[in-house]
Design a protein around this motif. Structure first.
Motif, PDB file in Angstrom:
ATOM      1  N   GLU A 163       7.336   0.770  14.296  1.00  0.00           N
ATOM      2  CA  GLU A 163       6.160   1.024  13.012  1.00  0.00           C
ATOM      3  C   GLU A 163       4.553   1.696  12.767  1.00  0.00           C
ATOM      4  OE1 GLU A 163       5.894  -3.266  11.690  1.00  0.00           O
ATOM      5  OE2 GLU A 163       3.785  -3.145  12.784  1.00  0.00           O
ATOM      6  N   VAL A 164       4.502   2.688  12.257  1.00  0.00           N
ATOM      7  CA  VAL A 164       2.635   3.069  12.314  1.00  0.00           C
ATOM      8  C   VAL A 164       1.342   2.116  11.918  1.00  0.00           C
ATOM      9  CG1 VAL A 164       1.478   4.758  10.191  1.00  0.00           C
ATOM     10  CG2 VAL A 164       4.000   4.861  10.582  1.00  0.00           C
ATOM     11  N   THR A 165       0.803   2.094  12.836  1.00  0.00           N
ATOM     12  CA  THR A 165      -0.239   1.297  13.202  1.00  0.00           C
ATOM     13  C   THR A 165      -1.910   2.179  12.855  1.00  0.00           C
ATOM     14  OG1 THR A 165      -0.485   1.858  15.302  1.00  0.00           O
ATOM     15  CG2 THR A 165       0.316  -0.197  14.847  1.00  0.00           C
ATOM     16  N   TYR A 166      -2.597   1.527  12.081  1.00  0.00           N
ATOM     17  CA  TYR A 166      -3.703   1.923  11.632  1.00  0.00           C
ATOM     18  C   TYR A 166      -5.312   1.472  12.843  1.00  0.00           C
ATOM     19  CZ  TYR A 166      -0.667   3.736   7.563  1.00  0.00           C
ATOM     20  OH  TYR A 166       0.414   4.245   7.211  1.00  0.00           O
ATOM     21  N   GLU A 167      -6.156   1.726  12.176  1.00  0.00           N
ATOM     22  CA  GLU A 167      -7.707   1.595  12.520  1.00  0.00           C
ATOM     23  C   GLU A 167      -7.810   0.486  11.819  1.00  0.00           C
ATOM     24  OE1 GLU A 167      -8.923   1.722  15.524  1.00  0.00           O
ATOM     25  OE2 GLU A 167      -7.874   3.898  16.735  1.00  0.00           O
ATOM     26  N   LEU A 168      -7.964  -0.334  11.261  1.00  0.00           N
ATOM     27  CA  LEU A 168      -8.029  -1.309  10.544  1.00  0.00           C
ATOM     28  C   LEU A 168      -9.160  -1.543  10.126  1.00  0.00           C
ATOM     29  CD1 LEU A 168      -4.998  -3.868  10.238  1.00  0.00           C
ATOM     30  CD2 LEU A 168      -5.219  -2.591   8.364  1.00  0.00           C
ATOM     31  N   ASP A 223     -13.794  -0.006   5.284  1.00  0.00           N
ATOM     32  CA  ASP A 223     -15.368   0.563   5.081  1.00  0.00           C
ATOM     33  C   ASP A 223     -14.976   1.525   3.684  1.00  0.00           C
ATOM     34  OD1 ASP A 223     -16.244  -0.708   6.876  1.00  0.00           O
ATOM     35  OD2 ASP A 223     -16.285   1.367   8.078  1.00  0.00           O
ATOM     36  N   SER A 224     -13.537   2.045   3.648  1.00  0.00           N
ATOM     37  CA  SER A 224     -13.517   2.469   2.913  1.00  0.00           C
ATOM     38  C   SER A 224     -12.730   1.597   1.755  1.00  0.00           C
ATOM     39  CB  SER A 224     -13.136   3.906   2.693  1.00  0.00           C
ATOM     40  OG  SER A 224     -11.954   4.056   3.499  1.00  0.00           O
ATOM     41  N   PHE A 225     -11.684   0.886   1.823  1.00  0.00           N
ATOM     42  CA  PHE A 225     -10.365   0.452   0.939  1.00  0.00           C
ATOM     43  C   PHE A 225     -11.265  -1.061   0.151  1.00  0.00           C
ATOM     44  CE2 PHE A 225      -6.784  -2.170   0.446  1.00  0.00           C
ATOM     45  CZ  PHE A 225      -5.604  -1.204   0.017  1.00  0.00           C
ATOM     46  N   ARG A 226     -11.891  -0.461  -0.844  1.00  0.00           N
ATOM     47  CA  ARG A 226     -12.558  -1.218  -1.206  1.00  0.00           C
ATOM     48  C   ARG A 226     -12.465  -1.549  -2.528  1.00  0.00           C
ATOM     49  NH1 ARG A 226     -17.755   0.022   0.684  1.00  0.00           N
ATOM     50  NH2 ARG A 226     -18.334  -0.756   2.106  1.00  0.00           N
ATOM     51  N   ARG A 227     -11.913  -2.710  -3.075  1.00  0.00           N
ATOM     52  CA  ARG A 227     -11.158  -3.362  -4.477  1.00  0.00           C
ATOM     53  C   ARG A 227     -12.256  -2.229  -5.645  1.00  0.00           C
ATOM     54  NH1 ARG A 227     -10.521  -9.951  -4.204  1.00  0.00           N
ATOM     55  NH2 ARG A 227      -9.255  -9.714  -2.509  1.00  0.00           N
ATOM     56  N   ALA A 228     -13.205  -2.133  -5.520  1.00  0.00           N
ATOM     57  CA  ALA A 228     -14.308  -1.530  -6.976  1.00  0.00           C
ATOM     58  C   ALA A 228     -13.588  -0.248  -6.787  1.00  0.00           C
ATOM     59  CB  ALA A 228     -15.958  -1.976  -6.663  1.00  0.00           C
ATOM     60  N   ASP A 229     -13.400   0.252  -5.476  1.00  0.00           N
ATOM     61  CA  ASP A 229     -12.894   1.559  -5.505  1.00  0.00           C
ATOM     62  C   ASP A 229     -11.655   2.683  -6.074  1.00  0.00           C
ATOM     63  OD1 ASP A 229     -15.836   1.569  -4.836  1.00  0.00           O
ATOM     64  OD2 ASP A 229     -14.555   2.678  -2.568  1.00  0.00           O
ATOM     65  N   LEU A 230     -10.636   1.145  -5.732  1.00  0.00           N
ATOM     66  CA  LEU A 230      -9.262   1.466  -6.096  1.00  0.00           C
ATOM     67  C   LEU A 230      -9.211   1.802  -7.971  1.00  0.00           C
ATOM     68  CD1 LEU A 230      -7.103  -1.792  -3.742  1.00  0.00           C
ATOM     69  CD2 LEU A 230      -7.806   0.955  -3.666  1.00  0.00           C
ATOM     70  N   ALA A 231     -10.069   0.718  -8.286  1.00  0.00           N
ATOM     71  CA  ALA A 231      -9.585   1.051  -9.572  1.00  0.00           C
ATOM     72  C   ALA A 231     -10.152   2.582 -10.180  1.00  0.00           C
ATOM     73  CB  ALA A 231     -10.841   0.095 -10.503  1.00  0.00           C
ATOM     74  N   GLU A 232     -10.355   3.242  -9.847  1.00  0.00           N
ATOM     75  CA  GLU A 232     -11.302   4.550 -10.183  1.00  0.00           C
ATOM     76  C   GLU A 232     -10.364   5.313  -9.547  1.00  0.00           C
ATOM     77  OE1 GLU A 232     -15.535   4.760 -10.345  1.00  0.00           O
ATOM     78  OE2 GLU A 232     -13.936   3.565 -11.367  1.00  0.00           O
ATOM     79  N   ARG A 233     -10.090   5.123  -8.843  1.00  0.00           N
ATOM     80  CA  ARG A 233      -8.196   6.315  -7.923  1.00  0.00           C
ATOM     81  C   ARG A 233      -7.194   6.682  -9.157  1.00  0.00           C
ATOM     82  NH1 ARG A 233      -8.283   4.495  -1.846  1.00  0.00           N
ATOM     83  NH2 ARG A 233     -11.110   4.078  -1.220  1.00  0.00           N
ATOM     84  N   ARG A 263       1.141  -8.384   6.038  1.00  0.00           N
ATOM     85  CA  ARG A 263      -0.172  -8.465   6.897  1.00  0.00           C
ATOM     86  C   ARG A 263      -1.263  -7.028   7.378  1.00  0.00           C
ATOM     87  NH1 ARG A 263       2.834  -6.407  10.916  1.00  0.00           N
ATOM     88  NH2 ARG A 263       4.886  -6.308  10.978  1.00  0.00           N
ATOM     89  N   GLU A 264      -1.337  -6.225   6.944  1.00  0.00           N
ATOM     90  CA  GLU A 264      -2.319  -5.199   6.805  1.00  0.00           C
ATOM     91  C   GLU A 264      -3.608  -5.325   5.598  1.00  0.00           C
ATOM     92  OE1 GLU A 264       0.219  -1.286   7.817  1.00  0.00           O
ATOM     93  OE2 GLU A 264      -0.223  -1.981   5.631  1.00  0.00           O
ATOM     94  N   LEU A 265      -3.277  -6.380   4.740  1.00  0.00           N
ATOM     95  CA  LEU A 265      -4.080  -7.017   3.789  1.00  0.00           C
ATOM     96  C   LEU A 265      -4.454  -8.076   4.318  1.00  0.00           C
ATOM     97  CD1 LEU A 265      -2.889  -6.708  -0.036  1.00  0.00           C
ATOM     98  CD2 LEU A 265      -4.536  -5.147   1.223  1.00  0.00           C
ATOM     99  N   ARG A 266      -3.894  -8.429   4.939  1.00  0.00           N
ATOM    100  CA  ARG A 266      -4.469 -10.409   5.617  1.00  0.00           C
ATOM    101  C   ARG A 266      -5.320  -9.148   6.485  1.00  0.00           C
ATOM    102  NH1 ARG A 266      -0.650 -14.148   8.457  1.00  0.00           N
ATOM    103  NH2 ARG A 266      -0.200 -12.325   9.673  1.00  0.00           N
ATOM    104  N   GLU A 267      -5.083  -8.410   7.552  1.00  0.00           N
ATOM    105  CA  GLU A 267      -6.535  -7.920   8.301  1.00  0.00           C
ATOM    106  C   GLU A 267      -6.955  -7.704   7.942  1.00  0.00           C
ATOM    107  OE1 GLU A 267      -4.333  -6.096  12.308  1.00  0.00           O
ATOM    108  OE2 GLU A 267      -2.438  -7.090  11.047  1.00  0.00           O
ATOM    109  N   LEU A 268      -7.414  -7.512   6.467  1.00  0.00           N
ATOM    110  CA  LEU A 268      -8.041  -5.948   6.163  1.00  0.00           C
ATOM    111  C   LEU A 268      -9.244  -7.653   5.562  1.00  0.00           C
ATOM    112  CD1 LEU A 268      -6.842  -3.343   4.341  1.00  0.00           C
ATOM    113  CD2 LEU A 268      -8.397  -3.219   5.750  1.00  0.00           C
ATOM    114  N   GLY A 269      -8.541  -9.015   5.356  1.00  0.00           N
ATOM    115  CA  GLY A 269      -9.403  -9.588   4.737  1.00  0.00           C
ATOM    116  C   GLY A 269      -9.210  -9.429   3.293  1.00  0.00           C
ATOM    117  N   GLU A 270      -8.474  -9.473   2.993  1.00  0.00           N
ATOM    118  CA  GLU A 270      -8.410  -9.340   1.408  1.00  0.00           C
ATOM    119  C   GLU A 270      -7.226 -10.610   0.955  1.00  0.00           C
ATOM    120  OE1 GLU A 270      -9.216  -7.629  -0.961  1.00  0.00           O
ATOM    121  OE2 GLU A 270     -10.015  -5.929   0.186  1.00  0.00           O
TER     122      GLU A 270
END
Ligand SMILES: Cc1ncc(COP(=O)(O)O)c(C=O)c1O
Ligand SMILES: [Zn+2]
Lengths: 92, 412
Positions: free
Chosen positions: B32-37, B42-52, B250-257
Motif C-alpha cells: 500500500e502507498v504511504t504518505y508524509e501525513l 498543512d494543505s488538506f484543509r476543510r475550508a480549502d476543499l470546498a474551492e477545489r 486511517r488516513e483521515l484519522r491520522e490527519l486528525g479529521e
C-alpha cells in the motif's frame, strides 16, 4: 519437458529466470524438490513456509488449474505439464 | 509536487520507494502507498476543499500521482450522495444515504481506481494498459486509455453480459474473451502483462489503482458535512474496494479529521461468497470458489486477491459480512429503483439486500446512519431481468385497444 513459468516478481527465487524446462514426471512436491536442488535455499525460503506449506501469496497452477483445487502438493505432474507460479493478486 | 512517502507491505511491513512494484519483493504480499501525513496536514484543509475542482483530484494530497499532466481528465467522482428517505421507510432505518456511483463517466466506481492507475502508467511511459475484468473495469480502463491515447487490452470471461464485452470495444480496446471464469482471465492477463511489459491496472499497477477507490470515503465524509456515517455497506469482489475505504479512514484519522471508523459491512452473492465464508471462519482466510454461480457477475471473483485484507478491515471496524441470494439481490435492485429512482446493477442490489437482512436480524440498528455504496449502473446488465419481465406485445394505437390493455379506466 515440464515448463515452469514464474511471474517476474516471483522469479527472484530462481535468480531471475522466468521460464525453466525440466525433464520430470511425478508430483508437484517432487518437482519443487528438484527445483530447490537447482536453485538452492533461496527458492525454498521464498516459496514455502517453514512448515513446508506453500506461501500464502504464491499461487501455483498446473496446466491452468489452481493446485488448491487439485491435490495441492500431491497433484500429479505429467511430463509435458506447464506449471505457473504467480503472485496472488486476483481481481479488482 | 507529491506527498507520497513510498510503498509498504501489508503483510511483513517491508518498505519500498514508490516505483512500479506489484507486490512485496520479500514476501510477495500486497503493497500500500504511504504518505508524509504531517506535510499533507498543512494543505488538506476543510475550508480549502470546498474551492477545489469537482472530481476525485480534489483529494490530490492523498493520491499517488506526482505529475499533474499525467492525469486523464474524464471528470471522475464527486457523485451524488442521495438522502434515501423512502428506502429508509421501507427498510425501517432512520437515515439511509445512497452514494450513487452509477453516474461516473463509464457508469461504475471503477473510473476512480483507473484514473490513478492510468496516470501512473503515463508517468512511467508504459506502452499499453489493460485489465482483467468482470465487466465494469473493462469499460473504465478502455475509456481512460482512449483519452490517454494508449492501446488497451481487456481480459474477461467470454460468458460475460454482451453489453459488458461491447462497451470496451467501442472505446477502441482489444477484448480478449477468455474461455472460463474470471479467475482464468485474471491468471492469463497476469502472465500476458508480465511478458509484454504492459501496465494492467488491477494487476501490476494495483497498489496505485487501489488508492482511487478510497475517494468514495472522502467524498462521503465531505458530503455529510465532514462526518463519517455509522455503517457503510460495500459490495465485495476482490475485496479491494472495502480494503481501500478502510485505508482512507486511517488516513483521515491520522490527519486528525475523524475519530471512529464507520462499521464496514461487506456483501457478496451467496453463489460466490469466498470472503463472507472467510469472515465467518476462525482463520479469517477467504474460501476460494471454483465455479461462481450468480447474477451479480461483477462480484464473481472466486479467488479474491484482497479478501484477507477485507476480512481484517471488517473485523477491525466491528462490521460484518453477508451473502444474500440472487432473488434477494434482484429484489434489492427493484426496491432501490422504485423507492429512490436509482437503477443499479446486481452489485448495488446486493447492498440493499444485505441492509434488509441486517435489519431483520438486528445486525444494523434502526438509528444507525447508513451509507449504501451503489457502485454500478443497471443499464449494463439488462439480461438479468429476462425472466422477470416478459416481452411486451405491441398494442394497436387506438383508445379501445389501450383500454383493453390497461384493463379499464383507473380511478384516483
Ligand atoms: C459494480 C461493482 N461493485 C463492486 C465491485 C467490487 O470491487 P472489488 O473487486 O474491489 O471488491 C466491483 C468489482 O468488479 C464492481 O464491478
Ligand atoms: Zn512483505
Amino acid at each position: 519437458m515440464v515448463r515452469l513459468v514464474l511471474a517476474s516478481p516471483i522469479a527472484v527465487a530462481t535468480r531471475g529466470e522466468r521460464e525453466i524446462e525440466i525433464e520430470f514426471e511425478g508430483t508437484l512436491r517432487g518437482l519443487f524438490d528438484l527445483v530447490t536442488n537447482r536453485y538452492g535455499k533461496p527458492f525454498q525460503q521464498r516459496i514455502f513456509e517453514g512448515d513446508g506449506a506453500l506461501k500464502r501469496f504464491v499461487n501455483v497452477y498446473v496446466n491452468g488449474e489452481d493446485a488448491r483445487y487439485l491435490r495441492g502438493l500431491d497433484t500429479p505432474i505429467p511430463r509435458d505439464a506447464t506449471v505457473d507460479l504467480l503472485p496472488a493478486i486476483a481481481g479488482g | 509536487m507529491g506527498y507520497v512517502r513510498g510503498l509498504r507491505c501489508r503483510a511483513c511491513g517491508a518498505e519500498f520507494p514508490a516505483v512500479q512494484l506489484a507486490v512485496c519483493e520479500s514476501c510477495f504480499g500486497p503493497l500500500e502507498v504511504t504518505y508524509e501525513l504531517s506535510a499533507v496536514r498543512d494543505s488538506f484543509r476543510r475550508a480549502d476543499l470546498a474551492e477545489r475542482p469537482r472530481d476525485l483530484w480534489r483529494y490530490r494530497e492523498l493520491l499517488p500521482v506526482l505529475d499533474e499532466s499525467a492525469r486523464v481528465d474524464l471528470a471522475v467522482g464527486c457523485t451524488p450522495l442521495r438522502r434515501a428517505a423512502d428506502l429508509g421507510e421501507a427498510l425501517d432505518v432512520r437515515e439511509i444515504w445512497v452514494k450513487d456511483d452509477t453516474v461516473n463517466p463509464t457508469y461504475s466506481f471503477k473510473d476512480r481506481p483507473v484514473a490513478v492507475a492510468v496516470a501512473k502508467a503515463r508517468e512511467w511511459d508504459l506502452p499499453a494498459i489493460g485489465c482483467a475484468s468482470t465487466g465494469n473495469l473493462a469499460a473504465a480502463t478502455a475509456a481512460a486509455a482512449a483519452k490517454a491515447h494508449l492501446p488497451c487490452y481487456v481480459f474477461a470471461p467470454a460468458s460475460l453480459e454482451p453489453a459488458k464485452l461491447l462497451v470496451p470495444r467501442i472505446f477502441g480496446a482489444t477484448v480478449v474473451p477468455i474461455e472460463g471464469t474470471y479467475d482464468d482471465a485474471n491468471r492469463i492477463a497476469l502472465l500476458t502483462a508480465d511478458r509484454r511489459g504492459w501496465g494492467f491496472v488491477n494487476i501490476n499497477l494495483r497498489p496505485y489503482y487501489a488508492e482511487g477507490s478510497k475517494t468514495l470515503l472522502f467524498e462521503t465524509w465531505e458530503q455529510l458535512g465532514f462526518e463519517l456515517p455509522d455503517v457503510i455497506v460495500v459490495p465485495l469482489g476482490s475485496g479491494l474496494l472495502l480494503t481501500s475505504l478502510e485505508k482512507g479512514f486511517r488516513e483521515l484519522r491520522e490527519l486528525g479529521e475523524v475519530a471512529d471508523p464507520p462499521r464496514l459491512v461487506g456483501t457478496q452473492a451467496a453463489g460466490c461468497a469466498p470472503i463472507v465464508q472467510g469472515f465467518e471462519s476462525p482463520d479469517g482466510r477467504p474460501k476460494p470458489v471454483r465455479r461462481p454461480e450468480t447474477v451479480a457477475e461483477s462480484l464473481a471473483i472466486g479467488d479474491p486477491g484482497s479478501g484477507f485484507e477485507a476480512i481484517q478491515a471488517m473485523r477491525a471496524t466491528r462490521g460484518f459480512a453477508d451473502a444474500p441470494n440472487d432473488p434477494d439481490i434482484l429484489d434489492g435492485v427493484r426496491l432501490l429503483a422504485r423507492a429512490e429512482g436509482v437503477f443499479t446493477e446486481p452489485a448495488g442490489g446486493t447492498t440493499v439486500a444485505t441492509l434488509r437482512r441486517a435489519r431483520e436480524d438486528g445486525r444494523i440498528d434502526r438509528d444507525e446512519r447508513v451509507v449504501l455504496l451503489i457502485t454500478g449502473s443497471g443499464l449494463k446488465t439488462p439480461a438479468v431481468w429476462r425472466d422477470a419481465f416478459q416481452p411486451l406485445a405491441p398494442v394497436p394505437p387506438n383508445s379501445a385497444a389501450v383500454d383493453a390493455y390497461l384493463g379499464g379506466l383507473h380511478h384516483g
